[in-house]
Scaffold this motif. Structure first.
Motif, PDB file in Angstrom:
ATOM      1  N   TYR A  90     -72.798  23.463 -26.733  1.00  0.00           N
ATOM      2  CA  TYR A  90     -72.373  23.197 -25.359  1.00  0.00           C
ATOM      3  C   TYR A  90     -73.582  22.980 -24.454  1.00  0.00           C
ATOM      4  O   TYR A  90     -73.545  22.152 -23.542  1.00  0.00           O
ATOM      5  CB  TYR A  90     -71.526  24.347 -24.817  1.00  0.00           C
ATOM      6  N   GLU A  91     -74.658  23.708 -24.716  1.00  0.00           N
ATOM      7  CA  GLU A  91     -75.870  23.543 -23.920  1.00  0.00           C
ATOM      8  C   GLU A  91     -76.430  22.124 -24.077  1.00  0.00           C
ATOM      9  O   GLU A  91     -76.873  21.502 -23.106  1.00  0.00           O
ATOM     10  CB  GLU A  91     -76.919  24.581 -24.345  1.00  0.00           C
ATOM     11  N   LEU A  92     -76.401  21.600 -25.317  1.00  0.00           N
ATOM     12  CA  LEU A  92     -76.849  20.217 -25.549  1.00  0.00           C
ATOM     13  C   LEU A  92     -75.950  19.229 -24.815  1.00  0.00           C
ATOM     14  O   LEU A  92     -76.426  18.256 -24.224  1.00  0.00           O
ATOM     15  CB  LEU A  92     -76.843  19.904 -27.058  1.00  0.00           C
ATOM     16  N   LYS A 141     -76.732  19.427 -21.158  1.00  0.00           N
ATOM     17  CA  LYS A 141     -78.016  18.790 -20.862  1.00  0.00           C
ATOM     18  C   LYS A 141     -77.876  17.266 -20.831  1.00  0.00           C
ATOM     19  O   LYS A 141     -78.417  16.582 -19.951  1.00  0.00           O
ATOM     20  CB  LYS A 141     -79.041  19.202 -21.925  1.00  0.00           C
ATOM     21  N   LYS A 142     -77.118  16.734 -21.797  1.00  0.00           N
ATOM     22  CA  LYS A 142     -76.897  15.286 -21.864  1.00  0.00           C
ATOM     23  C   LYS A 142     -76.123  14.815 -20.632  1.00  0.00           C
ATOM     24  O   LYS A 142     -76.445  13.783 -20.028  1.00  0.00           O
ATOM     25  CB  LYS A 142     -76.121  14.935 -23.137  1.00  0.00           C
ATOM     26  N   ALA A 143     -75.091  15.582 -20.249  1.00  0.00           N
ATOM     27  CA  ALA A 143     -74.280  15.226 -19.081  1.00  0.00           C
ATOM     28  C   ALA A 143     -75.134  15.236 -17.812  1.00  0.00           C
ATOM     29  O   ALA A 143     -74.983  14.372 -16.941  1.00  0.00           O
ATOM     30  CB  ALA A 143     -73.111  16.197 -18.934  1.00  0.00           C
ATOM     31  N   ARG A 144     -76.052  16.203 -17.719  1.00  0.00           N
ATOM     32  CA  ARG A 144     -76.925  16.283 -16.544  1.00  0.00           C
ATOM     33  C   ARG A 144     -77.857  15.080 -16.487  1.00  0.00           C
ATOM     34  O   ARG A 144     -78.080  14.492 -15.427  1.00  0.00           O
ATOM     35  CB  ARG A 144     -77.733  17.582 -16.583  1.00  0.00           C
ATOM     36  N   ARG A 182     -75.979  12.178 -15.367  1.00  0.00           N
ATOM     37  CA  ARG A 182     -75.692  12.334 -13.935  1.00  0.00           C
ATOM     38  C   ARG A 182     -76.905  11.938 -13.098  1.00  0.00           C
ATOM     39  O   ARG A 182     -76.774  11.208 -12.104  1.00  0.00           O
ATOM     40  CB  ARG A 182     -75.301  13.790 -13.670  1.00  0.00           C
ATOM     41  N   VAL A 183     -78.085  12.386 -13.508  1.00  0.00           N
ATOM     42  CA  VAL A 183     -79.315  12.060 -12.781  1.00  0.00           C
ATOM     43  C   VAL A 183     -79.573  10.554 -12.829  1.00  0.00           C
ATOM     44  O   VAL A 183     -79.900   9.939 -11.805  1.00  0.00           O
ATOM     45  CB  VAL A 183     -80.512  12.845 -13.360  1.00  0.00           C
ATOM     46  N   ASP A 184     -79.413   9.945 -13.999  1.00  0.00           N
ATOM     47  CA  ASP A 184     -79.635   8.493 -14.136  1.00  0.00           C
ATOM     48  C   ASP A 184     -78.693   7.706 -13.226  1.00  0.00           C
ATOM     49  O   ASP A 184     -79.111   6.768 -12.541  1.00  0.00           O
ATOM     50  CB  ASP A 184     -79.420   8.054 -15.588  1.00  0.00           C
TER      51      ASP A 184
END
Length: 472
Positions: free
Chosen positions: A226-228, A231-234, A237-239
Motif C-alpha cells: 500500500y505504501e508503494l 507513493k505512486k499516486a502521490r 498527483r504532483v505531476d
C-alpha cells in the motif's frame, strides 16, 4: 423562461442567479436551517433537505438546464439525491480545489492502514470468543458428570487421598476441566491459536511471522504494497498538478508581461478566489496554497542572487516553518484525543452533573477538536504536495533559467492574492457548520491555554515573593 421556480424559491434567489449567488444563498440557509441550530423544531430537517435538494440541482450546470426546461421530473441526479448531510462529508473544499491541490488522501490512508493493522486484533478477538465458548462447554459437561456420578464417602488414608490432578467425583477438590486443562498447560498465545482452529504448522508459521509491533509478515507485506501504491499516486498527483499550474501561470509567463497583461492575470486569479472562498474551508485552503507558492517562489528567486546565500537562509526558514507545522499538527491531534478521553470518563462516571446539556456541550467540543486535527493534517498534506509541485515547476533543468524565474514571479503574484483572500462583512457570517465548530473549539483551546499561563505566572510571582514583603 423557466417552467418551475420552486428550487429557486427554496434558496431565495431569482432564476437569473449566478453560480456564485446560488452558492452564497445555500451557505447562508445551510446554517440557519441546520437541525443542530434549531433544536425542538420538527420542520428543520425537512427544510434542510429541501434546500439541499435545490442546491444539488441548481449547482450542476446540466441539471439546472434540465430543470429550467422540463421541471423537477427531468432534473434528478444520476445516483439519486444524497442526504444533505453528505455534503458535509466533503469538508475540505470538495471538488472545487482539485485542479489546485488534487484529492486529499489523509482519511483514505489512515483508514486503509488501520484496516490492515487491526486485522490481527480482530483475529485475536475471534480466538478469545472461541476460547470462552470452549470454557463454557467444559463447565457444562463437568457439571453434568458431577450430577450423574455416584457419591462415595471420602477416606483419609494416604492411598485414598483425593487427587488434585484430573476430575474426581464426590470431593471438594478443585478440578481442571477438559479444555481448561489443555489451555492451562499452554501459553496464552498457543491457547488462542488452538481455539481459533489453527494446525501445528500454521501455529509455528504464525509465531515466526510475529515481528516488532505485533504485525505478521502478511500484514507487513500489505502495508509495504500500500505504501508503494500511495507513493505512486502521490507522484502522479504532483505531476498532474505541476502541468496544471504551468498552464495556469502561462497566461502571464508566455506573454510580454506588460502592466495590462499583469492586471488581467491578477484579475483572473481574483475571480477564481471569489468562487473558491465560498467553499467549505475555502479561505483556509486558499491561504495554505498562497503561503506555499510565495515561500517556494521567493526562496527560488533569492537563490539566484548573492551566490545563493539568501536562498540558503530562505530554505532554512522554510524548514523551520515545516517543523512548526508538524508540531502543531501533532499537538492538535493529541488535544482532540485528550478531550475524547475526558468525555468518555465523564460519561462513564455519570451522576447528576452529566446532564443532556453537558453531554451535548462535550459532543460539540469533541467534534470541533477532531475537525481541527483533521484540518491540520489535511493542511500539512496540501502544503507538502504543493512544495513538491513548486519544486517540479521551478527546478526543471530542461527549462531555461530565465523562464523558471518568470514562473517564480507568476507564483508570487498568484500566491499573494490567495494569501490575502477574505470574505466581505456580508459573507463573513456565512460559516459552514464545520468551520464554525472548529473555530469555536480552537478559540476555546486558546482561551484555556491563556488562562493556564496567567495562573502559572501569578503562582510563580506569589512563590517568589518573600513572606515579609507580602505582609503589610
Amino acid at each position: 423562461m423557466v417552467v418551475d421556480t420552486s428550487y429557486y424559491d427554496a434558496l431565495g434567489v431569482p432564476p437569473t442567479a449566478t453560480e456564485l449567488e446560488i452558492k452564497k444563498a445555500y451557505r447562508k440557509l445551510a446554517i440557519t436551517t441546520h437541525p443542530d441550530k434549531n433544536p425542538g423544531d420538527e420542520t428543520a430537517h425537512a427544510r434542510f433537505q429541501a434546500i439541499g435538494e435545490a442546491y444539488q440541482v441548481l449547482s450542476d450546470e446540466n441539471l439546472r438546464k434540465q430543470y429550467d426546461k422540463f421541471g423537477k421530473e427531468q432534473a434528478v441526479p444520476g445516483g439519486g439525491f444524497e442526504d444533505p448531510s453528505e455534503f458535509f462529508s466533503m469538508i475540505f473544499g470538495g471538488e472545487a480545489f482539485v485542479d489546485l491541490i488534487g484529492e486529499i488522501s489523509l482519511m483514505k490512508d489512515l483508514t486503509t492502514t488501520m484496516d490492515i493493522t487491526m486485522q490481527e486484533m480482530e483475529e485475536d478477538e475471534l480466538a478469545e470468543a472461541a476460547e470462552e465458548k470452549l470454557k463454557v462447554h467444559d463447565e457444562q459437561q463437568a457439571a453434568a458428570e458431577e450430577s450423574t456420578a455416584p457419591k462415595t464417602e471420602p477416606t483419609t488414608t494416604e492411598e485414598h487421598k483425593p487427587s488434585t490432578s484430573g476430575p474426581s467425583s464426590g470431593t471438594s477438590t478443585p478440578r481442571r476441566y477438559l479444555g481448561q486443562q489443555a489451555i492451562m498447560d499452554k501459553s496464552e498465545e498457543d491457547a488462542r491459536m488452538e481455539a481459533a482452529g489453527l494446525t501445528q504448522e500454521e501455529k509455528e508459521l504464525r509465531k515466526k511471522e510475529k515481528k516488532k509491533g505485533g504485525l505478521t509478515k502478511e500484514q507487513q507485506e500489505r502495508l509495504a504494497a500500500y505504501e508503494l501504491e500511495r507513493k505512486k499516486a502521490r507522484e502522479e498527483r504532483v505531476d498532474t498538478l505541476a502541468r496544471k499550474l504551468i498552464d495556469r501561470i502561462s497566461v502571464w509567463t508566455e506573454t510580454d508581461k506588460s502592466a495590462d497583461v499583469t492586471r488581467a492575470f491578477e484579475e483572473k486569479i481574483r475571480l477564481e478566489v471569489e468562487n473558491l472562498k465560498m467553499e467549505s474551508f475555502g479561505l483556509e485552503i486558499l491561504h495554505a496554497i498562497g503561503q506555499t507558492y510565495v515561500q517556494k517562489a521567493t526562496s527560488f528567486l533569492k537563490s539566484q542572487k548573492f551566490l545563493g546565500i539568501s536562498g540558503f537562509f530562505s530554505r532554512l526558514k522554510d524548514k523551520g516553518t515545516l517543523a512548526k507545522e508538524t508540531w502543531t499538527t501533532i499537538s492538535t491531534a493529541i488535544d482532540a484525543q485528550m478531550t475524547m478521553e475526558e468525555m468518555a470518563k465523564l460519561e462513564e462516571r455519570g451522576g447528576e452533573d452529566w446532564t443532556d446539556e453537558k453531554k451535548a456541550e462535550y459532543e460539540k467540543k469533541v467534534t470541533g477538536k477532531i475537525l481541527a486535527a483533521a484540518w491540520r493534517g489535511s493542511k500539512f498534506e496540501i502544503q507538502s504536495v504543493l512544495r513538491d509541485v513548486c519544486d517540479k515547476v521551478l527546478n526543471d533543468k530542461s527549462i531555461k533559467l530565465e523562464k523558471r524565474v518568470e514562473r517564480a514571479h507568476a507564483l508570487v503574484l498568484a500566491g499573494n492574492i490567495y494569501s490575502k483572500a477574505e470574505r466581505n462583512p456580508e459573507e463573513e457570517g456565512d460559516y459552514m457548520a464545520f468551520e464554525q465548530l472548529m473555530a469555536e473549539a480552537v478559540s476555546k483551546k486558546g482561551k484555556d491555554e491563556k488562562k493556564k499561563k496567567e495562573h502559572k505566572k501569578e503562582k510563580s510571582k506569589r512563590d517568589s515573593t518573600p513572606p515579609e514583603a507580602a505582609s503589610p
